[in-house]
Design a protein around this motif. Structure first.
Motif, PDB file in Angstrom:
ATOM      1  N   ARG A 142     -67.538  23.509  48.126  1.00  0.00           N
ATOM      2  CA  ARG A 142     -67.493  23.927  46.721  1.00  0.00           C
ATOM      3  C   ARG A 142     -66.059  23.891  46.199  1.00  0.00           C
ATOM      4  NH1 ARG A 142     -72.112  27.918  44.984  1.00  0.00           N
ATOM      5  NH2 ARG A 142     -73.723  27.199  46.403  1.00  0.00           N
ATOM      6  N   LEU A 143     -65.131  24.260  47.045  1.00  0.00           N
ATOM      7  CA  LEU A 143     -63.727  24.223  46.652  1.00  0.00           C
ATOM      8  C   LEU A 143     -63.294  22.789  46.353  1.00  0.00           C
ATOM      9  CD1 LEU A 143     -61.095  25.842  46.299  1.00  0.00           C
ATOM     10  CD2 LEU A 143     -60.634  25.406  48.709  1.00  0.00           C
ATOM     11  N   CYS A 147     -63.111  18.146  40.049  1.00  0.00           N
ATOM     12  CA  CYS A 147     -63.289  18.299  38.592  1.00  0.00           C
ATOM     13  C   CYS A 147     -61.946  18.521  37.907  1.00  0.00           C
ATOM     14  CB  CYS A 147     -64.237  19.451  38.299  1.00  0.00           C
ATOM     15  SG  CYS A 147     -65.949  19.101  38.712  1.00  0.00           S
ATOM     16  N   CYS A 148     -61.125  19.373  38.465  1.00  0.00           N
ATOM     17  CA  CYS A 148     -59.808  19.641  37.873  1.00  0.00           C
ATOM     18  C   CYS A 148     -58.931  18.397  37.895  1.00  0.00           C
ATOM     19  CB  CYS A 148     -59.114  20.784  38.619  1.00  0.00           C
ATOM     20  SG  CYS A 148     -59.896  22.379  38.354  1.00  0.00           S
ATOM     21  N   LEU A 162     -57.449  16.421  34.679  1.00  0.00           N
ATOM     22  CA  LEU A 162     -56.008  16.176  34.570  1.00  0.00           C
ATOM     23  C   LEU A 162     -55.714  14.690  34.350  1.00  0.00           C
ATOM     24  CD1 LEU A 162     -53.118  17.371  34.786  1.00  0.00           C
ATOM     25  CD2 LEU A 162     -53.235  16.835  37.224  1.00  0.00           C
ATOM     26  N   LEU A 163     -56.386  13.827  35.094  1.00  0.00           N
ATOM     27  CA  LEU A 163     -56.180  12.387  34.936  1.00  0.00           C
ATOM     28  C   LEU A 163     -56.601  11.908  33.551  1.00  0.00           C
ATOM     29  CD1 LEU A 163     -57.236  11.033  38.429  1.00  0.00           C
ATOM     30  CD2 LEU A 163     -54.935  11.134  37.474  1.00  0.00           C
TER      31      LEU A 163
END
Length: 108
Positions: free
Chosen positions: A62-63, A69-70, A74-75
């Motif tokens: 999950r991490l 996703c983050c 960001l990209l």
């Protein structure tokens, strides 16, 4: 192997047993056994074998999903920021439709 001559079906005590399930070692009549992958198994053992394995959710997976996703966000932000900077750097006379007049050797 047990002798089936005196055995009775586990589910139907009034019926003679015709097979012993190799998984649970219990006796069953013809109605209670099923052939599966060249083996004669009882319905409860078949049900256990055909259940999909339980999915184990780990905190680490999950991490990683959250981190992906983050990173994707960001990209995309960097891409759109660079695209915006590129559009801002275009001179204003380009938008006025006079750029073609500045090209040398263009037949007018």
């Amino acid at each position: 192997m047990k002798d089936l001559s005196g055995q009775r079906c586990l589910n139907h005590p009034e019926r003679e047993a015709v097979a012993i399930c190799p998984e649970c070692k219990r006796s069953f009549c013809r109605e209670c056994v099923i052939e599966h992958e060249d083996r004669v198994l009882c319905a409860s053992c078949i049900r256990i074998r055909l259940q999909p394995p339980e999915k184990k959710h780990f905190i680490l997976s999950r991490l990683f999903s959250v981190a992906e996703c983050c990173l994707g966000f960001l990209l995309l932000w960097i891409l759109f920021y660079a695209l915006g900077q590129m559009l801002i750097s275009i001179p204003s006379y380009f938008h006025e439709g006079t750029v073609w007049k500045d090209i040398p050797g263009l037949i007018r």
